[in-house]
Design a protein around this motif. Structure first.
Motif, PDB file in Angstrom:
ATOM      1  N   ASP A  12      -3.708   3.355  11.387  1.00  0.00           N
ATOM      2  CA  ASP A  12      -4.616   3.499  10.245  1.00  0.00           C
ATOM      3  C   ASP A  12      -4.525   2.242   9.368  1.00  0.00           C
ATOM      4  O   ASP A  12      -3.886   2.243   8.312  1.00  0.00           O
ATOM      5  N   PRO A  13      -5.166   1.133   9.838  1.00  0.00           N
ATOM      6  CA  PRO A  13      -5.007  -0.135   9.112  1.00  0.00           C
ATOM      7  C   PRO A  13      -5.622  -0.098   7.714  1.00  0.00           C
ATOM      8  O   PRO A  13      -6.583   0.650   7.476  1.00  0.00           O
ATOM      9  N   GLY A  14      -5.052  -0.891   6.833  1.00  0.00           N
ATOM     10  CA  GLY A  14      -5.590  -1.020   5.476  1.00  0.00           C
ATOM     11  C   GLY A  14      -5.745  -2.495   5.155  1.00  0.00           C
ATOM     12  O   GLY A  14      -5.940  -3.319   6.060  1.00  0.00           O
ATOM     13  N   GLU A  15      -5.622  -2.831   3.867  1.00  0.00           N
ATOM     14  CA  GLU A  15      -5.755  -4.245   3.474  1.00  0.00           C
ATOM     15  C   GLU A  15      -4.425  -4.805   3.003  1.00  0.00           C
ATOM     16  O   GLU A  15      -4.369  -5.850   2.351  1.00  0.00           O
ATOM     17  N   ASP A  16      -3.349  -4.078   3.317  1.00  0.00           N
ATOM     18  CA  ASP A  16      -2.020  -4.444   2.835  1.00  0.00           C
ATOM     19  C   ASP A  16      -1.386  -5.532   3.714  1.00  0.00           C
ATOM     20  O   ASP A  16      -1.912  -5.892   4.767  1.00  0.00           O
ATOM     21  N   GLY A  67       0.824  -1.209   0.000  1.00  0.00           N
ATOM     22  CA  GLY A  67       0.000   0.000   0.000  1.00  0.00           C
ATOM     23  C   GLY A  67       0.859   1.259   0.000  1.00  0.00           C
ATOM     24  O   GLY A  67       0.586   2.212   0.736  1.00  0.00           O
ATOM     25  N   SER A  83      -0.746  -4.642   7.467  1.00  0.00           N
ATOM     26  CA  SER A  83      -2.001  -4.637   8.233  1.00  0.00           C
ATOM     27  C   SER A  83      -2.484  -6.069   8.489  1.00  0.00           C
ATOM     28  O   SER A  83      -2.994  -6.387   9.567  1.00  0.00           O
ATOM     29  N   LEU A 134       6.363   2.085   8.493  1.00  0.00           N
ATOM     30  CA  LEU A 134       5.097   1.643   7.899  1.00  0.00           C
ATOM     31  C   LEU A 134       4.219   0.965   8.956  1.00  0.00           C
ATOM     32  O   LEU A 134       3.003   1.183   9.023  1.00  0.00           O
ATOM     33  N   ARG A 185       2.450   3.447  11.086  1.00  0.00           N
ATOM     34  CA  ARG A 185       1.324   4.084  10.384  1.00  0.00           C
ATOM     35  C   ARG A 185       0.146   3.133  10.262  1.00  0.00           C
ATOM     36  O   ARG A 185      -1.000   3.525  10.419  1.00  0.00           O
ATOM     37  N   ARG A 186       0.412   1.855  10.009  1.00  0.00           N
ATOM     38  CA  ARG A 186      -0.687   0.894   9.834  1.00  0.00           C
ATOM     39  C   ARG A 186      -1.359   0.547  11.165  1.00  0.00           C
ATOM     40  O   ARG A 186      -2.533   0.194  11.183  1.00  0.00           O
ATOM     41  N   ARG A 187      -0.614   0.658  12.261  1.00  0.00           N
ATOM     42  CA  ARG A 187      -1.251   0.404  13.562  1.00  0.00           C
ATOM     43  C   ARG A 187      -2.348   1.433  13.812  1.00  0.00           C
ATOM     44  O   ARG A 187      -3.411   1.106  14.317  1.00  0.00           O
TER      45      ARG A 187
END
Ligand code: HEM
Length: 404
Positions: free
Chosen positions: A208-212, A153, A215, A201, A204-206
């Protein structure tokens, strides 16, 4: 060639020599070969039967020391052991694998294919407009960059930055990548920078999680237990390195292969339905991940030779894939070859988890070359990576020639 003269640790053999002649000789006369080195040595297995049998016996042949000789993640004891997919054995391996595997789901691969197609067609358009260029530098890196942009992502610049770091990490013994502070520090430095990139990264994902991938690893749970931070980082690193350092070298090796086999290239252009068998045959032929490493967990006997516990073994995929006992006319490129049970991705529990991604990338490339009927000629020397682990091409100067 006398087997006594064969040294699979001599990187000149891989830069300017003919490793296939050396492997053929070993298969014939010394299939279980002790390759002495300055600091000891290792066993080299070169036949299809031996390589696949060892892959299938993880209890006797462990992955705990990683897959690269003298390299990658090791200090006195390997910090990645049991934490990173490629350096772990059952049962930890199975648990890690099921989490990493989720990142290669259908939706993600469709998204990745969109990225890869866009990056690849842009790069090919530029190459065609210029009448040629350096395929290895200008086109091939776009395949993993597109994949990792989708899987992590991240944007295009970050994807290429990550690519540069993983290239340094794998090519740390190559003059083009080694830094002023020497080979060992180049390797360590590149790893630290990759970890910094991934740790940032992760933060940031913690929030604002995504589908990457990152995450997915953050959310992963086994019996109520989450992965540790280092497990997340090591496995993200494993995917980044696995993704970056294989398919671009394969792409360049494919272009070289087609230049050297114009009759097979014409066959492909005339019959695009050959793409599926062609892709498998090109994986067999190029086998860019030359060997993987294993450590014996008990005394074993291979072809009458006794090998004590704790010894290092190398399984030469690139040699097994040219073994006449398995592949009729193994030294002939046949884009219609079937069956084709090659070992380019390994086999059994560690078989490449990114295989579907690699297939997607290389299929897009081969389809695009065939659809545009692109043919190339070399305009200069091929510059190869100084490595016996990755059969990599760093520079592939080509010009377009009329298709005929
Ligand atoms: C031409 C392309 C590729 C080749 C030739 C290749 C080759 C291999 C081989 C031989 C192994 C087995 C290692 C072992 O048994 O110790 C492996 C494992 C692995 N590969 Fe690939 N690979 C390719 C593409 C990729 C891609 C695109 C990714 C990720 C995006 C990837 C990620 C991995 C990972 C994470 C593993 C470890 C799997 C495990 O230990 O369970 N590879 N690869």
């Amino acid at each position: 060639m006398s087997t006594a003269l064969i040294d699979l640790d001599d990187l000149d053999l891989f830069v300017s020599g003919d490793p296939h002649a050396a492997w053929a000789r070993l298969r014939e006369t010394a299939p279980v070969y002790w390759n002495a080195t300055a600091d000891g040595g290792y066993w080299a297995l070169t036949t299809y039967a031996d390589v696949s049998a060892v892959y299938r016996d993880p209890a006797s042949f462990s992955s705990k020391d990683g897959t690269v000789l003298g390299g990658s993640y090791r200090s006195a004891t390997d910090t990645a052991t049991g934490q990173m997919l490629i350096c772990s054995d059952p049962p930890e391996h199975r648990l890690l694998r099921q989490h990493v595997h989720k990142a290669f789901g259908r939706r993600m691969m469709d998204e990745a294919a969109r990225h890869v197609r866009r990056y690849l067609t842009d790069a090919l358009d530029r190459l065609v407009a210029d009448g040629g260029g350096d395929f290895a530098a200008d086109v091939s890196p776009n395949l993993p960059a597109g994949l990792l942009a989708a899987m992590f992502g991240i944007g295009r610049d970050d994807a290429f930055h990550l690519l540069q770091l993983t290239r340094t990490m794998i090519g740390f013994r190559d003059g083009e990548y080694v830094r002023d502070n020497g080979e060992a520090m180049t390797l360590v430095g590149a790893q630290v920078e990759i970890f910094d990139f991934l740790a940032d990264l992760l933060d940031r994902r913690r929030s604002d999680p995504g589908e990457d991938l990152v995450s997915i690893l953050i959310a992963a749970e086994t019996n109520g237990r989450k992965l540790s931070e280092s497990q997340i980082l090591y496995n993200a690193l494993n995917v980044a390195v696995g993704g970056n350092e294989t398919t671009p070298f394969t792409a360049s090796a494919i272009v070289e292969t087609l230049i050297r086999h114009p009759e097979e290239e014409r066959r492909l252009h005339a019959d695009p339905s050959l793409v599926n068998t062609a892709v498998d045959e090109l994986f067999r032929w190029t086998s860019t991940n030359a060997y993987v490493r294993r450590t014996t967990m008990r005394e074993v006997t291979l072809r009458g030779i006794s090998i004590p516990a704790g010894e290092t073994l190398t399984l030469w995929n690139s040699s097994a894939n040219r073994d006449e006992e398995q592949f009729p006319h193994a030294d002939r490129l046949d884009l219609g070859r079937t069956p084709n049970h090659h070992l380019a991705f390994g086999v059994a529990n560690h078989r490449c988890v990114g295989m579907s991604a690699a297939w997607m990338e290389i299929t897009l490339l081969v389809e695009e070359l065939a659809r545009r009927r692109l043919r190339f000629a070399l305009t200069g020397e091929i510059d190869r990576l100084r490595s016996n682990f990755m059969l990599g091409i760093k520079h592939l100067p080509v010009e377009l020639v009329a298709s005929g």
